[in-house]
Design a protein around this motif. Structure first.
Motif, short mmCIF file in Angstrom:
data_model
loop_
_atom_site.label_atom_id
_atom_site.label_comp_id
_atom_site.label_asym_id
_atom_site.label_seq_id
_atom_site.Cartn_x
_atom_site.Cartn_y
_atom_site.Cartn_z
N TRP A 323 -30.15 -81.87 -45.30
CA TRP A 323 -30.53 -83.28 -44.72
C TRP A 323 -31.03 -83.14 -43.38
CZ3 TRP A 323 -31.71 -87.82 -46.91
CH2 TRP A 323 -31.73 -88.83 -46.09
N ALA A 324 -30.46 -82.40 -42.58
CA ALA A 324 -30.72 -82.27 -41.03
C ALA A 324 -32.16 -81.57 -40.96
CB ALA A 324 -29.61 -81.59 -40.15
N ALA A 325 -32.23 -80.48 -41.74
CA ALA A 325 -33.30 -79.76 -41.61
C ALA A 325 -34.67 -80.67 -42.01
CB ALA A 325 -33.23 -78.41 -42.23
N HIS A 326 -34.72 -81.46 -43.14
CA HIS A 326 -35.98 -81.90 -43.72
C HIS A 326 -36.13 -83.03 -42.51
CE1 HIS A 326 -34.08 -85.80 -45.00
NE2 HIS A 326 -35.35 -86.17 -45.71
N LEU A 327 -35.35 -83.64 -41.81
CA LEU A 327 -35.50 -84.72 -40.98
C LEU A 327 -36.06 -84.11 -39.72
CD1 LEU A 327 -32.32 -86.69 -40.74
CD2 LEU A 327 -34.62 -87.41 -41.94
N ALA A 328 -35.57 -82.89 -39.29
CA ALA A 328 -36.20 -82.20 -37.86
C ALA A 328 -37.51 -81.63 -38.51
CB ALA A 328 -35.37 -81.16 -37.43
N GLU A 329 -37.75 -81.18 -39.48
CA GLU A 329 -38.81 -80.43 -39.86
C GLU A 329 -40.13 -81.61 -40.49
OE1 GLU A 329 -38.00 -77.26 -42.16
OE2 GLU A 329 -36.51 -76.72 -40.79
N GLN A 330 -39.48 -82.97 -40.62
CA GLN A 330 -40.38 -83.97 -41.14
C GLN A 330 -41.05 -83.56 -42.70
OE1 GLN A 330 -42.80 -85.08 -37.94
NE2 GLN A 330 -41.28 -86.23 -36.92
N ARG A 331 -40.19 -83.25 -43.41
CA ARG A 331 -40.77 -82.51 -44.66
C ARG A 331 -39.86 -83.37 -46.06
NH1 ARG A 331 -37.18 -79.39 -46.45
NH2 ARG A 331 -36.15 -78.12 -44.93
N GLU A 332 -39.96 -83.23 -47.05
CA GLU A 332 -39.23 -83.51 -48.12
C GLU A 332 -37.95 -82.87 -48.23
OE1 GLU A 332 -40.73 -85.67 -51.20
OE2 GLU A 332 -41.41 -86.46 -49.67
N PHE A 333 -37.13 -83.57 -48.74
CA PHE A 333 -35.85 -83.06 -48.97
C PHE A 333 -35.92 -82.30 -50.07
CE2 PHE A 333 -31.72 -83.13 -50.97
CZ PHE A 333 -30.62 -82.88 -49.87
N VAL A 334 -35.35 -80.85 -50.13
CA VAL A 334 -35.22 -80.31 -51.00
C VAL A 334 -33.74 -79.84 -51.52
CG1 VAL A 334 -36.07 -78.02 -52.38
CG2 VAL A 334 -37.38 -78.93 -50.57
N ASN A 335 -33.46 -80.18 -52.85
CA ASN A 335 -32.04 -80.09 -53.16
C ASN A 335 -31.67 -78.83 -53.14
OD1 ASN A 335 -29.44 -80.00 -54.34
ND2 ASN A 335 -29.97 -82.06 -55.03
N PRO A 336 -30.68 -78.07 -52.58
CA PRO A 336 -30.45 -76.80 -52.68
C PRO A 336 -29.48 -76.25 -53.84
CG PRO A 336 -29.08 -77.93 -50.92
CD PRO A 336 -29.89 -78.82 -51.33
N VAL A 337 -29.15 -77.48 -54.78
CA VAL A 337 -28.10 -77.25 -55.72
C VAL A 337 -28.88 -76.68 -56.99
CG1 VAL A 337 -26.26 -78.23 -57.30
CG2 VAL A 337 -26.48 -78.95 -54.67
N GLN A 338 -28.51 -75.80 -57.73
CA GLN A 338 -28.87 -75.33 -58.82
C GLN A 338 -28.14 -75.55 -60.01
OE1 GLN A 338 -32.01 -73.78 -59.29
NE2 GLN A 338 -32.27 -73.68 -56.80
N GLU A 339 -28.62 -76.09 -61.13
CA GLU A 339 -28.04 -76.29 -62.32
C GLU A 339 -27.12 -74.88 -62.61
OE1 GLU A 339 -29.91 -78.00 -65.56
OE2 GLU A 339 -28.39 -78.01 -66.67
N THR A 340 -25.73 -75.21 -62.96
CA THR A 340 -24.72 -74.10 -63.33
C THR A 340 -23.54 -74.42 -63.84
OG1 THR A 340 -23.89 -72.04 -62.42
CG2 THR A 340 -23.75 -73.91 -61.09
N VAL A 341 -22.91 -73.43 -64.38
CA VAL A 341 -21.27 -73.78 -64.99
C VAL A 341 -20.50 -72.99 -63.82
CG1 VAL A 341 -19.93 -73.18 -66.81
CG2 VAL A 341 -22.21 -73.82 -67.28
N LEU A 342 -19.59 -73.67 -63.55
CA LEU A 342 -18.53 -73.23 -62.61
C LEU A 342 -17.32 -73.08 -63.26
CD1 LEU A 342 -18.95 -75.51 -59.26
CD2 LEU A 342 -20.17 -73.13 -60.11
N ARG A 343 -16.49 -71.96 -63.01
CA ARG A 343 -15.34 -71.91 -63.88
C ARG A 343 -14.13 -71.53 -62.67
NH1 ARG A 343 -16.03 -66.80 -65.89
NH2 ARG A 343 -14.47 -67.00 -67.54
N TRP A 344 -13.20 -72.11 -62.88
CA TRP A 344 -11.83 -71.90 -62.13
C TRP A 344 -10.59 -72.23 -63.00
CZ3 TRP A 344 -14.99 -76.21 -61.27
CH2 TRP A 344 -14.66 -77.46 -61.68
N ARG A 345 -9.49 -71.86 -62.37
CA ARG A 345 -8.18 -72.16 -63.08
C ARG A 345 -7.54 -73.38 -62.24
NH1 ARG A 345 -4.30 -69.73 -65.53
NH2 ARG A 345 -2.77 -69.47 -63.77
N SER A 346 -6.94 -74.52 -62.84
CA SER A 346 -6.19 -75.55 -62.04
C SER A 346 -5.82 -76.40 -63.05
CB SER A 346 -7.38 -76.44 -61.38
OG SER A 346 -8.20 -77.09 -62.21
#
Ligand code: FES
Ligand SMILES: [Fe+2]
Length: 346
Positions: A323-346
């Motif tokens: 968010w901060a980088a795309h504002l500073a560089e005046q470019r489109e926001f590129v979502n860093p999240v990739q589709e995935t399955v997360l696994r944990w115990r809870s």
């Protein structure tokens, strides 16, 4: 303003009910003193809560019609931040008081909450991360339950604490929640959404007692969006229950958590006292953990974000950085999240 908060974003500032018609309330969001005022027509506005004459906060004054009257010398300011009256002036003392102005902040009100935009004047507020939408409820749906809590920590710790799946069995160890004995392996499917990510719709885990109260076929979907908004949408057949959590930094060391529940299931309203109690205890348990954590953080230890259970926290930091980088560089926001399955115990 400190750079450790996100700028050019909307923060949920207050539940609407805290600013009555013709009333006002002073608050601080991201180190900014803001006066929220509601005119006699019910329209909300936000101005800097510091009188430009000699600096006293307006919030010590009072509303007079659609203006706030400063408690020190009685100057009045409109919801547009324009000075409308200086009582000490004589009729022949020629001064156009409307030239005196205080800063205003964009505000919007939706579903029983007041949101304030903190950022640059030139920034197009429509480009900021969008406000949560309760798609299956009436557009003007109001919260059935609201809690507010101030956590004594930086917003980053509050956000990653609330989205952390591994603390449940330890921090929320109550009879109505679960214990470490009932821990199960979880696998959840995540996908990016605009300015955030989503745990896609699924059936809640077998050891999540809280969902059992709904009975019947229940599915849930959890969306996180910058700057710190989590929306869980539980579907029970055709009906919906929404849990909305919105975080806002008051300052570097204090974060406001507003939690709202919305539903269109008549019988859930019968459980309101129980839900209120449950919600309060739940939030207090998080608060207690945060309070104790501060004791350790005072020594500025280096911290770890480890494996799948901490991936959402990593995504939060990556989103924030982007968010901060795309504002500073005046470019489109590129979502860093990739589709995935997360696994944990809870
Ligand atoms: S300080 Fe507000 S009117 Fe003087
Ligand atoms: Fe928690």
């Amino acid at each position: 303003m400190s750079t450790t908060y996100l700028e050019n974003v909307w923060y949920m500032a207050l539940p609407s009910a805290e600013v009555p018609t013709g009333g006002m309330k002073g608050h601080k969001i991201a180190d900014t003193p803001i006066l929220f005022m509601r005119d006699t027509q019910g329209k909300i506005a936000a101005i800097r809560d510091i009188c430009p004459h000699r600096g006293i906060p307006f919030s010590y004054g009072r509303m007079v019609g659609d203006t706030v009257e400063c408690p020190y010398h009685g100057w009045k300011f409109s919801c547009a931040g324009v000075c409308t009256e200086i009582p000490s002036l004589l009729p022949d003392q020629d001064l156009d008081c409307t030239k005196i102005k205080v800063k205003t902040y964009p505000v919007q009100e939706r579903n029983g909450a007041i949101w304030v935009f903190i950022g640059d004047k030139e920034f197009d507020t429509a480009q900021a991360p969008s406000l949560p939408v309760l798609a299956e409820l009436a557009p003007d749906a109001q919260p059935n339950l609201t809690f507010t809590e101030i956590f004594p920590c930086h917003i980053d710790h509050a956000v990653i604490g609330l989205m952390d799946p591994a603390h449940g069995p330890y921090v929320h160890k109550s009879w109505f929640w679960r214990s470490e004995k009932s821990m199960l392996e979880k696998a959840k499917h995540f996908a990016p959404v605009t300015h955030g990510f989503q745990m896609v719709r699924h059936q809640p885990s077998k050891n999540s007692k809280a969902y059992k109260i709904f009975g019947g076929p229940t599915t849930t979907e959890i969306t996180f969006r910058l700057p710190g908004v989590r929306l869980e949408h539980i579907k029970i057949g055709e009906k919906s229950f929404y849990s909305l959590t919105a975080l806002a930094p008051l300052d570097e060391k204090h974060t406001q958590i507003i939690q709202m529940g919305f539903w269109n299931i008549p019988w859930v309203s019968l459980l309101k006292p129980a839900l209120r109690q449950f919600g309060k205890v739940f939030l207090r348990q998080d608060l207690e953990a945060v309070r104790k954590q501060q004791e350790g953080l005072a020594y500025d230890p280096s911290l770890m974000l480890l494996q799948d259970a901490d991936t959402q926290a990593k995504w939060y930091f990556a989103l924030k950085k982007e968010w901060a980088a795309h504002l500073a560089e005046q470019r489109e926001f590129v979502n860093p999240v990739q589709e995935t399955v997360l696994r944990w115990r809870s």
